[in-house]
Motif scaffolding. Structure first.
Motif, PDB file in Angstrom:
ATOM      1  N   ALA A  10      -2.080  -4.427  -9.015  1.00  0.00           N
ATOM      2  CA  ALA A  10      -3.113  -4.888  -8.536  1.00  0.00           C
ATOM      3  C   ALA A  10      -3.418  -6.420  -9.197  1.00  0.00           C
ATOM      4  O   ALA A  10      -3.157  -6.472 -10.526  1.00  0.00           O
ATOM      5  N   PHE A  28      -8.882  -2.376   1.787  1.00  0.00           N
ATOM      6  CA  PHE A  28      -7.486  -3.038   2.534  1.00  0.00           C
ATOM      7  C   PHE A  28      -6.315  -2.377   1.633  1.00  0.00           C
ATOM      8  O   PHE A  28      -5.406  -2.072   2.523  1.00  0.00           O
ATOM      9  N   PRO A  29      -6.512  -2.330   0.373  1.00  0.00           N
ATOM     10  CA  PRO A  29      -5.156  -1.897  -0.307  1.00  0.00           C
ATOM     11  C   PRO A  29      -4.996  -0.130  -0.010  1.00  0.00           C
ATOM     12  O   PRO A  29      -4.002   0.320  -0.507  1.00  0.00           O
ATOM     13  N   ARG A  32      -5.052   1.429   2.660  1.00  0.00           N
ATOM     14  CA  ARG A  32      -4.806   1.810   3.971  1.00  0.00           C
ATOM     15  C   ARG A  32      -4.281   3.057   4.262  1.00  0.00           C
ATOM     16  O   ARG A  32      -4.336   3.893   5.436  1.00  0.00           O
ATOM     17  N   ARG A  45     -12.144  -4.472  -5.632  1.00  0.00           N
ATOM     18  CA  ARG A  45     -11.025  -4.095  -4.691  1.00  0.00           C
ATOM     19  C   ARG A  45      -9.687  -3.856  -5.906  1.00  0.00           C
ATOM     20  O   ARG A  45      -8.942  -2.705  -5.393  1.00  0.00           O
ATOM     21  N   ALA A  46      -9.551  -4.429  -6.833  1.00  0.00           N
ATOM     22  CA  ALA A  46      -8.263  -4.005  -7.696  1.00  0.00           C
ATOM     23  C   ALA A  46      -8.660  -2.470  -8.374  1.00  0.00           C
ATOM     24  O   ALA A  46      -7.685  -1.936  -8.301  1.00  0.00           O
ATOM     25  N   TYR A  86      -8.195   0.396  -6.192  1.00  0.00           N
ATOM     26  CA  TYR A  86      -6.608   0.656  -5.787  1.00  0.00           C
ATOM     27  C   TYR A  86      -5.982   1.503  -7.081  1.00  0.00           C
ATOM     28  O   TYR A  86      -5.252   2.183  -6.879  1.00  0.00           O
TER      29      TYR A  86
END
Ligand SMILES: Nc1ncnc2c1ncn2[C@@H]1O[C@H](COP(=O)(O)OP(=O)(O)OP(=O)(O)O)[C@@H](O)[C@H]1O
Ligand SMILES: [Mg+2]
Lengths: 247, 265
Positions: B69, B91-92, B94, B137-138, B141
């Motif tokens: 990430a 998003f990551p 999915r 987000r990172a 993940y």
């Protein structure tokens, strides 16, 4: 609200001018029926099934043309915009085809496709292709490489980048292209109908009203309705853009 | 301990500008390594080569983790404007089932204090909030290697402390290996197990320093620890190699003052 009021004032002014000009002795009698007459006739026509079928025919053909144009131009734009080799290879052909006015193709299309709705749909599609195609290509040029990098870092493949990043990021430009294309397609559609490329449609209605004794009030009813369709399409698509792609 | 990342004689040249001039270092699994260096020396380029976005002109990068990430320096441009904040964090993820995706995104947004902004669009948020979305987000993940490029540059001092502690906690809980680029010397000492000091362009390794502090860090006591103050001065001195002597003592005094201000406020 103020803009709306000003718009109404503008329209009112235009109608008054039209009314005066229509009743002035400067123009030959019946050449330009005033709006009071035209709108009276409009009300009559809107209840006439034959007029409605003309309008429906034009609108339907127009929508079909726009959908076909989108289905061709958006994928082509994605390919042309993301594969430089294809873009350079097709540049000469596109530069040659693009400036040809669709109306100039009417005789050719009539010979090739006959007098059915195929002709006007094909020509409208041809005219509508370009704005959508060029806006899609332009949108891909504008795609922020950092968005692509972000997707790639999180393990997104080429197809994923195309559909999850390039396509949504291009959407605002594509929608603008569709809006421009819709207006162009309407012009071409009515032109083809006028030039006898059809047995039905607003353009055909206008031609028929003009022939023989010449019902100029009906000609103007057709014109006003064609204009109204253009305005509705334009505003509708602008609303879609604002509502769904407001960034 | 096994290695997560090995960088061997890595060099990168843009046109005729040499950005990185032969870097070699390794990062062990579970380690948090800070990279400091003068502005424009090639830190972002280093992260881009490690993440595989740029093929280095020479040398090798070997990665031993599966999930990578990145928090980009230009965080605002790395958020998808057509997705909501939550959509961006998901998003990551999915490939995960929807419920788990939701849960992870909600958790990460809660971590960075943006639980209430999940439905907003990124462009409706302030710069500091956008940066936290990129961090969330990172983290959501759960990468095995997390690369961060000046991740706390746009947030206020208070939030910055909180985010530093969040990073330390999350990487401990999930055993994440982290490489953080920062221009803040204090931050590099506070966060790092190790500090890589780079020289000005082209970037070369000036020093690879172990941070002699206990794994548990505390914003107040760690920063006044003697080892902390000493290492900070050392890094500052290293960053000024070859330049007319900067008064390190004076600088350190000013830093101490500004720190006590932020802590007391
Ligand atoms: N795509 C590029 N093309 C050409 N030169 C580049 C490119 N990206 C970076 N550079 C140059 O390479 C050098 C290193 O850039 P880089 O962004 O890696 O530095 P940095 O250490 O991250 O800087 P900062 O601390 O300001 O973020 C700079 O001189 C920069 O101008
Ligand atoms: Mg940088």
């Amino acid at each position: 609200m103020r803009a709306f009021t000003r718009g109404l004032l503008g329209i009112a002014g235009f109608l008054v001018l039209w009314e005066l000009l229509g009743r002035s002795p400067l123009l030959p009698a019946h050449a330009l029926p005033p709006p009071s007459v035209v709108f009276g006739e409009l009300v009559t026509q809107l209840t006439s099934p034959s007029f409605i079928s003309h309008v429906v025919a034009t609108v339907l053909a127009l929508l079909i043309a726009i959908v076909i144009a989108i289905a061709i131009a958006v994928p082509s734009g994605l390919v042309l915009g993301s594969v430089p080799a294809v873009r350079h290879g097709t540049r000469a052909v596109i530069e040659f085809l693009r400036p040809i006015p669709s109306v100039a193709l009417i005789p050719l299309a009539l010979v090739m496709l006959g007098f059915g709705p195929e002709t006007k749909i094909t020509l409208a599609v041809y005219a509508a292709l370009w704005p959508i195609l060029f806006n899609t290509i332009y949108a891909l040029d504008e795609l922020d490489p950092l968005l692509v990098d972000t997707a790639r870092v999180f393990g997104t493949g080429r197809l994923g980048v195309l559909f999850l990043v390039a396509l949504p990021s291009a959407l605002p430009f594509v929608l603008t292209g569709i809006r421009l294309a819709a207006t162009t397609a309407l012009i071409v559609m009515v032109s083809v109908e006028l030039m006898a490329g059809s047995q039905i449609g607003i353009g055909y209605f206008i031609m028929e009203a003009r022939s023989g004794p010449g019902r100029m009030d009906q000609v103007l009813v057709g014109t006003v309705v064609a204009g109204a369709i253009g305005v509705l399409l334009n505003n509708g698509l602008e609303r879609v853009r604002r509502r769904w792609v407001a960034w | 301990m096994s290695n997560m990342l090995e960088v061997a004689d890595l060099g990168h040249t843009y046109g005729d500008h040499e950005a990185i001039g032969g870097l070699s270092f390794t990062v062990r699994a579970g380690e948090l390594v800070c990279v400091v260096g003068p502005s424009g020396c090639g830190k972002s380029t280093l992260l881009r080569t490690i993440s595989g976005l740029v093929a280095p002109s020479r040398g090798d990068v070997s990665l031993h983790g599966s999930h990578l990430a990145v928090v980009f320096q230009d965080y605002s441009r790395s958020l998808f404007p057509w997705l909501s904040v939550q959509g961006n964090v998901e998003f990551p993820l999915r490939s995960l089932p929807r419920a788990e995706r939701r849960a992870r995104a909600a958790e990460a947004l809660e971590w960075v204090g943006l639980g209430g902004a999940a439905r907003k669009r990124p462009w409706q948020l302030s710069g500091g909030m956008q940066q936290r979305v990129a961090i969330a987000r990172a983290l959501a993940y759960r990468p095995s290697l997390l690369l961060m490029d000046e991740p706390f540059a746009s947030v206020d001092a208070q939030t910055r402390f909180e985010l530093e502690d969040l990073l330390l906690r999350v990487r401990r809980e999930h055993d994440t290996t982290v490489l953080v680029v920062t221009h803040d010397i204090d931050e590099s000492v506070y966060l790092g197990d190790r500090i890589l000091v780079l020289s000005g362009s082209p970037a070369r390794l000036v020093a690879d320093l172990e941070v002699p502090l206990p794994a548990e860090r505390d914003q107040v006591t760690t920063r006044t620890d003697e080892a902390f103050v000493e290492l900070r001065s050392k890094v500052a001195r290293l960053l000024n190699v070859g330049k007319p002597a900067l008064d390190v003592e004076k600088w350190a005094a000013a830093e101490r003052e500004s720190l006590s201000e932020t802590v007391s406020s």
